[in-house]
Design a protein around this motif. Structure first.
Motif, PDB file in Angstrom:
ATOM      1  N   LEU A 102       0.811  -1.207   0.000  1.00 53.50           N
ATOM      2  CA  LEU A 102       0.000   0.000   0.000  1.00 53.50           C
ATOM      3  C   LEU A 102       0.850   1.265   0.000  1.00 53.50           C
ATOM      4  CD1 LEU A 102      -2.884  -1.000   2.446  1.00 53.50           C
ATOM      5  CD2 LEU A 102      -2.913  -0.941  -0.045  1.00 53.50           C
ATOM      6  N   THR A 104       3.728   1.541  -1.555  1.00 50.97           N
ATOM      7  CA  THR A 104       4.126   1.653  -2.963  1.00 50.97           C
ATOM      8  C   THR A 104       2.991   2.239  -3.793  1.00 50.97           C
ATOM      9  OG1 THR A 104       5.577  -0.271  -2.737  1.00 50.97           O
ATOM     10  CG2 THR A 104       4.947   0.365  -4.973  1.00 50.97           C
ATOM     11  N   PHE A 105       1.801   1.719  -3.553  1.00 51.91           N
ATOM     12  CA  PHE A 105       0.623   2.170  -4.295  1.00 51.91           C
ATOM     13  C   PHE A 105       0.334   3.646  -4.006  1.00 51.91           C
ATOM     14  CE2 PHE A 105      -4.113   2.314  -4.777  1.00 51.91           C
ATOM     15  CZ  PHE A 105      -4.126   2.124  -6.155  1.00 51.91           C
ATOM     16  N   THR A 106       0.475   4.059  -2.747  1.00 52.86           N
ATOM     17  CA  THR A 106       0.258   5.459  -2.359  1.00 52.86           C
ATOM     18  C   THR A 106       1.212   6.392  -3.086  1.00 52.86           C
ATOM     19  OG1 THR A 106      -0.505   4.827  -0.151  1.00 52.86           O
ATOM     20  CG2 THR A 106       0.267   7.080  -0.425  1.00 52.86           C
ATOM     21  N   LEU A 109       0.320   6.628  -6.779  1.00 57.08           N
ATOM     22  CA  LEU A 109      -0.941   7.349  -6.941  1.00 57.08           C
ATOM     23  C   LEU A 109      -0.755   8.847  -6.714  1.00 57.08           C
ATOM     24  CD1 LEU A 109      -3.927   6.811  -7.532  1.00 57.08           C
ATOM     25  CD2 LEU A 109      -4.290   6.553  -5.078  1.00 57.08           C
ATOM     26  N   PHE A 227       6.280  -4.745  -3.624  1.00 54.57           N
ATOM     27  CA  PHE A 227       5.396  -4.911  -4.771  1.00 54.57           C
ATOM     28  C   PHE A 227       5.286  -6.387  -5.108  1.00 54.57           C
ATOM     29  CE2 PHE A 227       4.381  -5.208  -9.293  1.00 54.57           C
ATOM     30  CZ  PHE A 227       3.234  -4.425  -9.333  1.00 54.57           C
ATOM     31  N   LEU A 237      -7.126  -4.223  -6.570  1.00 57.48           N
ATOM     32  CA  LEU A 237      -7.074  -3.220  -7.630  1.00 57.48           C
ATOM     33  C   LEU A 237      -8.428  -3.074  -8.316  1.00 57.48           C
ATOM     34  CD1 LEU A 237      -3.594  -4.047  -9.203  1.00 57.48           C
ATOM     35  CD2 LEU A 237      -4.189  -2.055  -7.815  1.00 57.48           C
TER      36      LEU A 237
END
Length: 436
Positions: A102, A104-106, A109, A227, A237
């Motif tokens: 999360l 990494t995703f943040t 984004l 990841f 996702l």
């Protein structure tokens, strides 16, 4: 708990320890009461030192427009808590693995949104079609100054989801407290010295820097990147894409109100913003949905737990809604009727406050209802409800504003009408799904 007991509890609190829900409600409500007090004081400073004008209309419109991008942060927040609660229950290793993903995703984004907010700016600034040139210029300037605020919001929500999933509610609400007090101090001092509306946007961005630094500190054991792709991540996702569409629809409620207000002339957008602010004070203090989501996740969104919260909400909030409706003008004058805040400003804000107060119980009910849909992974049904609501809101606003000429009251009644539809249909569907 008394004031002294709350202060002692906060002073001795271990921010890394899990909290019980009841204890968290007492502590967070106490913190939020102070934080919302500073939030009110910030708006009071704007009212006294600036009053309403095309410049304040531009700032509040820009804040609504930037909300288009904050949809993604809200989606992440809603997905993060249930997933992190599940990971916590499975073990520390699973929690560490998911938190790294999360993070990494943040990061991906936040930088993507930064780019999009700049590239799409010319198109987005066409949304307030009823604004004159001066109001549009103020909107554009405020929009640019708010970009750092939006960028850092993603990290705030990331660590906020982590802390709440670990039942470290007070640590999370301290972050909101820091944001409120720092924004108030900078807005007040800046407007007192410079009398420039740009100070408001600058203050929000700087306050978000300070708050995000605190969130990094209290969540530092989870600062790592990871990841991987598996069935669960693909499902997450997919869930994110579905919720983005869903939250995009929800944000249209506020944006539609602001767009219709742009046709009502100078001060309408500002008055609508302040009226909603006053009507939402109880919701801002209690922050019930941010705490209830954890217990709802733990019982997999049971209708019994939802009914428990609904009964408490109706018992507590309905009387407040009636009081707000009856005494809106007097409360508005008492809270904001000073300095540059003119008699016209009071009248417009009181009208907005009065009719928005009708929606107050639904402001508490709807976040709980849609979170139960989310926990049960019934997003298609929720999407249908949300679409019906936004259609109802748009049609009602058009009828009340352009056909019946009800002005600000018409916009607020359109919101009330939409809330009635989504809450009733949403609850009915949840009951049907519970017995299916």
């Amino acid at each position: 708990m008394s004031l002294s007991q709350n202060l002692k509890a906060l002073m001795s609190l271990n921010l890394k320890r899990e909290e019980k829900i009841l204890d968290a409600i007492f502590r967070s409500s106490f913190l939020n009461l102070i934080a919302r007090g500073f939030g009110y004081a910030k708006h009071l400073s704007i009212a006294i030192l600036l009053g309403f004008s095309t410049q304040t209309d531009g700032f509040f419109m820009a804040l609504s427009l930037m909300g288009i991008f904050l949809i993604f942060a809200d989606v992440f927040d809603s997905i993060g808590v249930p997933q992190l609660v599940r990971a916590r229950l499975e073990g520390d290793e699973e929690l560490k693995k998911l938190s790294g993903l999360l993070m990494t995703f943040t990061t991906l984004l936040s930088f993507s949104i930064l780019t999009l907010s700049l590239l799409l700016m010319p198109l987005i600034l066409k949304i307030p079609a009823g604004f004159n040139i001066d109001a549009l210029q103020s909107t554009e300037t405020s929009y640019l100054l708010l970009i750092p605020y939006v960028f850092l919001n993603f990290y705030f929500h990331h660590f906020g989801a982590l802390l709440r999933s670990l039942r470290r509610f007070t640590a999370y609400f301290i972050g909101e407290f820091i944001f409120s007090i720092s924004t108030f101090l900078m807005v007040t001092l800046g407007l007192f010295l410079l009398k420039d509306y740009k100070i408001i946007s600058i203050s929000l961005s700087i306050a978000q820097v300070l708050t995000t630094a605190y969130m990094f500190y209290v969540g530092k054991e989870f600062i790592h990147f990871r990841f991987y792709l598996d069935k669960q991540v693909r499902s997450l996702l997919t869930h994110f894409v579905q919720l983005t569409f869903l939250y995009g629809i929800f944000h249209l409620y506020i944006l539609v109100d602001r767009v219709f207000a742009s046709y009502l002339g100078e001060k309408a957008v500002s008055a609508l913003t302040y009226g909603l602010l006053l009507a939402s004070i109880p919701k801002g203090v209690l922050k019930l949905e941010n705490i209830a989501v954890t217990s709802l996740c733990e019982v997999k969104g049971s209708i019994e737990k939802l009914n428990f919260y609904i009964k408490k909400i109706l018992l507590l909030i309905l009387p407040i809604s009636v009081i707000f409706f009856l005494f809106s003008w007097y409360l508005t004058k008492l809270l904001f009727g000073y300095g540059a805040f003119s008699h016209m400003d009071i009248d417009l804000t009181a009208e907005s406050f009065r009719f928005y107060s009708l929606s107050l119980p639904f402001m508490f009910l709807w976040p709980l209802i849609y979170r139960v849909f989310q926990i049960r992974e019934r997003l298609k049904a929720l999407s249908v409800v949300a679409i019906l609501g936004i259609i109802a809101n748009g049609v009602a606003n058009y009828v009340f504003v352009f056909l019946l000429h009800l002005g600000i009251a018409g916009i607020c009644l359109g919101t009330f009408f939409a809330y009635i539809i989504i809450c009733n249909i949403g609850y009915y569907l949840l009951r049907r799904l519970s017995h299916a």
